[in-house]
Scaffold this motif. Structure first.
Motif, mmCIF file in Angstrom:
data_model
loop_
_atom_site.group_PDB
_atom_site.id
_atom_site.type_symbol
_atom_site.label_atom_id
_atom_site.label_comp_id
_atom_site.label_asym_id
_atom_site.label_seq_id
_atom_site.Cartn_x
_atom_site.Cartn_y
_atom_site.Cartn_z
ATOM 1 N N ARG A 137 0.829 -1.211 0.000
ATOM 2 C CA ARG A 137 0.000 0.000 0.000
ATOM 3 C C ARG A 137 0.865 1.262 0.000
ATOM 4 O O ARG A 137 0.506 2.268 -0.636
ATOM 5 N N VAL A 197 1.785 1.904 -3.541
ATOM 6 C CA VAL A 197 0.649 2.422 -4.312
ATOM 7 C C VAL A 197 0.416 3.894 -3.993
ATOM 8 O O VAL A 197 0.224 4.725 -4.892
ATOM 9 N N VAL A 231 -5.727 2.754 -3.725
ATOM 10 C CA VAL A 231 -6.100 1.403 -3.323
ATOM 11 C C VAL A 231 -7.622 1.297 -3.381
ATOM 12 O O VAL A 231 -8.332 2.205 -2.925
ATOM 13 N N THR A 287 -3.578 -6.568 -2.606
ATOM 14 C CA THR A 287 -3.869 -5.148 -2.730
ATOM 15 C C THR A 287 -4.430 -4.909 -4.121
ATOM 16 O O THR A 287 -3.775 -5.218 -5.121
ATOM 17 N N VAL A 306 -5.542 -2.280 -6.967
ATOM 18 C CA VAL A 306 -5.086 -0.946 -7.333
ATOM 19 C C VAL A 306 -5.946 -0.410 -8.474
ATOM 20 O O VAL A 306 -6.115 -1.066 -9.508
#
Length: 402
Positions: A282, A285, A292, A305, A307
């Motif tokens: 995260r 990202v 997220v 995760t 995206v």
């Protein structure tokens, strides 16, 4: 076709990569599944699975996918015309709803935006309003693989208890078990559904039902037909380590080894590792300037995760480029988010270097695809990993220049 050297990075949220130890454990001759040798194996995996579910209740193992285990949960507990409560947390909650409807189950499906887990306040309100106890079950997805959002199963149980409602608590922990904390007994779960190719780090082919005494009692009076999925027909031979039909013997060898690996690391350490890797993903990202998919921090999944791509950029075209250029598979967006998101799996036998390698491929893919982003996401992830080292890391040692 591009020929790649080196390992393929399988970074989808399941099937997860199969560790070498598990592969070697499965590399065995098939044995007589009515023999004393097999009974030893059967007892080991049936008992060992209980430790992973954190239960003293029976765990039933089917030669099936997770979808089969879903069906087993439904046909052993519900009857045509029964009403159940489900929540739209994502693609897999929607599929479970569709299966229930095919069996003649009436589903009260609470709509959701696919960006968070279950709202337990809504569950409590629905159950409190159900004065005649028409709702026979609350069916929840623990870790929604399509969105990267988890739901607090302990909080769901608390909502059911607060409403003083007798509904069964049925949980899909297909992608959660073995990667995210799950406590069957402590959380008062009645039926838990899982499978082999996620946290168990096995190839696809095994489905699991953990069942409470309450669920087993319900199965004695419900009206849906079953044969292959019948719990009682499984439990009779299971008592001696056997199965009523031919089991997936070599997968069971692998399961025994996978359980040993999880317990050697320690379940709490396994869960902490997944949380640490997820936090690093995260951080990357966020540094890239992307979003997220899960918007609720308490619901962030330790398993994957998801995206969101910037507007105007197709996630599937990007995934194709990453696969062709860097030999890495990323998870696709499903149904409502198809083409809008890609998913980074960080479950099973995944460690810091695996994740950093995967994130490097993601960032190089952004450059190759012309996706707008801020460079340095991998560095941001590395900083998180450095600040939160693995539990057995010797963090006080320094490298001395010579």
């Amino acid at each position: 076709m591009t020929r790649h050297q080196g390992r393929h990075f399988l970074q989808i949220p399941g099937p997860s990569p199969v560790p070498d130890r598990v592969l070697r454990a499965m590399d065995m001759p098939v044995i007589d599944h009515r023999s004393a040798e097999f009974a030893e194996l059967g007892k080991a995996v049936l008992e060992g699975s209980k430790t992973i579910f954190k239960t003293t209740s029976p765990v039933i193992i089917y030669p099936s996918s997770g979808t089969g285990a879903w069906e087993a949960a439904i046909v052993n507990t519900l009857s045509p015309g029964d009403k159940v409560l489900m929540v739209e947390t994502g693609h897999f909650a929607t599929l479970w709803r569709q299966m229930a409807a095919r069996w003649g189950i009436e589903v009260d499906f609470v709509p959701g935006d696919w960006r968070r887990g279950v709202d337990t306040n809504v569950i409590e309100e629905k159950l409190t309003a159900d004065k005649s106890h028409q709702l026979k079950a609350v069916m929840v997805v623990h870790n929604e693989t399509s969105t990267g959002a988890t739901s607090g199963i302990g909080e769901v149980r608390a909502a059911i208890d607060s409403a003083k409602h007798p509904a069964l608590l049925m949980v899909d922990t297909i992608s959660g078990l073995g990667s995210a904390d799950f406590r069957f007994d402590e959380w008062g779960v009645d039926v838990a559904v899982s499978c082999s190719q996620k946290g168990f780090m096995l190839p696809p082919g095994l489905g699991f039902n953990a069942i409470s005494d309450k669920a087993r009692a319900t199965a004695k009076t419900n009206k849906l037909p079953r044969s292959f999925w019948d719990w009682e027909e499984m439990l009779k031979p299971n008592a001696n380590g056997f199965f009523p039909y031919t089991p997936a013997t070599n997968l069971l060898y692998g399961l025994r080894e996978a359980i040993a690996m999880l317990l050697e690391e320690g379940l709490d350490a396994v869960f902490a590792r997944h949380q640490r890797l997820a936090a690093a993903a995260r951080a990357a990202v966020n540094h890239w300037g992307l979003e997220v998919l899960c918007q609720e921090p308490k619901d962030f999944s330790p398993v994957l995760t998801a995206v969101l791509m910037p507007p105007g950029y197709d996630a599937d075209a990007y995934r194709k480029l990453v696969l062709e250029n860097y030999n890495m598979s990323l998870g696709s967006g499903l149904s409502k988010v198809a083409g809008k998101v890609f998913r980074i799996g960080h479950l099973g036998e995944c460690n810091e270097l695996t994740l950093v390698g995967a994130l490097s491929g993601v960032e190089m893919g952004f450059v190759a695809a012309g996706v707008p982003h801020r460079a340095g996401g991998v560095d941001a992830a590395m900083k998180v990993l450095e600040e939160h080292p693995q539990g057995n890391a010797v963090s006080h040692l320094k490298v001395v220049k010579t």
